[in-house]
Scaffold this motif. Structure first.
Motif, mmCIF file in Angstrom:
data_model
loop_
_atom_site.group_PDB
_atom_site.id
_atom_site.type_symbol
_atom_site.label_atom_id
_atom_site.label_comp_id
_atom_site.label_asym_id
_atom_site.label_seq_id
_atom_site.Cartn_x
_atom_site.Cartn_y
_atom_site.Cartn_z
ATOM 1 N N ALA A 70 0.847 -1.195 0.000
ATOM 2 C CA ALA A 70 0.000 0.000 0.000
ATOM 3 C C ALA A 70 0.878 1.239 0.000
ATOM 4 O O ALA A 70 1.942 1.269 0.631
ATOM 5 N N SER A 71 0.433 2.256 -0.719
ATOM 6 C CA SER A 71 1.099 3.553 -0.716
ATOM 7 C C SER A 71 0.054 4.617 -0.443
ATOM 8 O O SER A 71 -1.147 4.401 -0.635
ATOM 9 N N GLN A 72 0.508 5.786 0.002
ATOM 10 C CA GLN A 72 -0.412 6.847 0.392
ATOM 11 C C GLN A 72 -0.135 8.099 -0.420
ATOM 12 O O GLN A 72 1.021 8.431 -0.718
ATOM 13 N N ASP A 73 -1.184 8.801 -0.775
ATOM 14 C CA ASP A 73 -1.076 10.064 -1.496
ATOM 15 C C ASP A 73 -0.426 11.087 -0.567
ATOM 16 O O ASP A 73 -1.022 11.520 0.417
ATOM 17 N N ASP A 105 6.176 3.000 -0.517
ATOM 18 C CA ASP A 105 5.073 2.281 0.110
ATOM 19 C C ASP A 105 5.071 2.515 1.617
ATOM 20 O O ASP A 105 6.101 2.826 2.221
ATOM 21 N N ALA A 146 -9.959 -1.283 0.538
ATOM 22 C CA ALA A 146 -9.692 -0.449 -0.630
ATOM 23 C C ALA A 146 -10.776 0.610 -0.818
ATOM 24 O O ALA A 146 -10.496 1.721 -1.273
ATOM 25 N N ASN A 182 -9.430 6.198 2.368
ATOM 26 C CA ASN A 182 -9.184 7.201 1.334
ATOM 27 C C ASN A 182 -7.702 7.547 1.226
ATOM 28 O O ASN A 182 -6.975 7.549 2.220
ATOM 29 N N ASP A 189 -3.445 3.651 -1.962
ATOM 30 C CA ASP A 189 -3.464 2.783 -3.134
ATOM 31 C C ASP A 189 -3.005 1.388 -2.715
ATOM 32 O O ASP A 189 -1.869 1.211 -2.273
ATOM 33 N N ARG A 202 -2.220 -2.680 -3.509
ATOM 34 C CA ARG A 202 -1.901 -3.682 -4.534
ATOM 35 C C ARG A 202 -1.918 -5.041 -3.862
ATOM 36 O O ARG A 202 -1.084 -5.339 -3.011
#
Length: 236
Positions: free
Chosen positions: A115-118, A192, A216, A220, A223, A225
């Motif tokens: 997972a990655s974050q905005d 990530d 998912a 909010n 992202d 995967r």
């Protein structure tokens, strides 16, 4: 002749190998090396095997075919033994541990979650919720020439980002653990915030996938995967 070793399986595994292609520029037929209650899946090689796409794919296809018919202990790509007697000796010496591992992994598959974050959204969140960060940012925007301000703001934001991302990652793992038999957390890379593998029993697969989808949708700015089912590389 040297052997490329793909996997270790129980001696009674169906081991349907006829349709599979081994590694190497001129792949040899896959075969089994037997020792007691275990077998190793191997193919003969006469040269060094490099991590090319074709060979990586061939290695993975062997694991997936074996996994479809039973439990498998997958070797990492590139494992080479000098000859059959060496493989037999390794199986004999490690028989107890290998059988225990086969039993532990029985009826389960690995799922990998990244997972990655905005970052821009996270920065806006920090500036909106941290009075100190907002105060420092407002002073900079207003033209305050104090050279310490950018450093203070940067340090504050760095700590906030780290703490929030660690807390978020921990929360995501906790949300998935009820559906896993085991898990393995690795340091995230490439931006990530989460890198975790989970050993999910087949009878929990549906609930696990539902939980993935729910995360998912609900979290909010993150992202996800999800990859799987995979051979249980992380749990051998």
């Amino acid at each position: 002749m040297a052997l490329y070793v793909y996997s270790i399986i129980a001696a009674d595994h169906p081991a349907r190998l006829d349709t599979l292609t081994g590694v190497g520029a001129e792949p040899s037929a896959l075969r089994l090396v037997h020792a007691g209650s275990l077998s190793a899946v191997v193919s003969d090689i006469d040269h060094e095997v490099r991590a090319k796409r074709r060979d990586l794919t061939a290695h993975q296809e062997v694991q997936e075919q074996l996994m479809a018919d039973g439990t498998v202990l997958p070797m990492q790509f590139g494992y080479i033994a000098p000859d059959d007697p060496t493989v037999k000796e390794a199986l004999q010496q490690g028989e107890g541990a290998y059988l225990d591992a086969l039993e532990r992994l029985k009826g389960a598959a690995e799922y990998h979650v990244r997972a990655s974050q905005d970052e821009e959204e996270l920065l806006r969140e920090i500036l909106g919720e941290s009075a100190e960060a907002r105060r420092l940012n407002d002073r900079i925007k207003a033209g305050d020439a104090d050279p310490r301000l950018p450093l203070q703001l940067g340090e504050l934001i760095a700590v906030e980002v780290r703490d929030r991302q660690e807390a978020l990652a921990a929360g995501l793992v906790q949300a998935l653990l009820p559906f896993a038999r085991e898990h393995a957390i690795r340091p995230p890379a490439d931006g990530d915030i989460l890198n975790v593998s989970l050993l999910v029993p087949d009878d929990q697969k549906g609930r696990f996938l539902d939980a993935e989808g729910s995360l998912a949708r609900q979290v909010n700015g993150v992202d996800f995967r999800f990859t799987g089912p995979l051979p249980p590389y992380s749990f051998v």
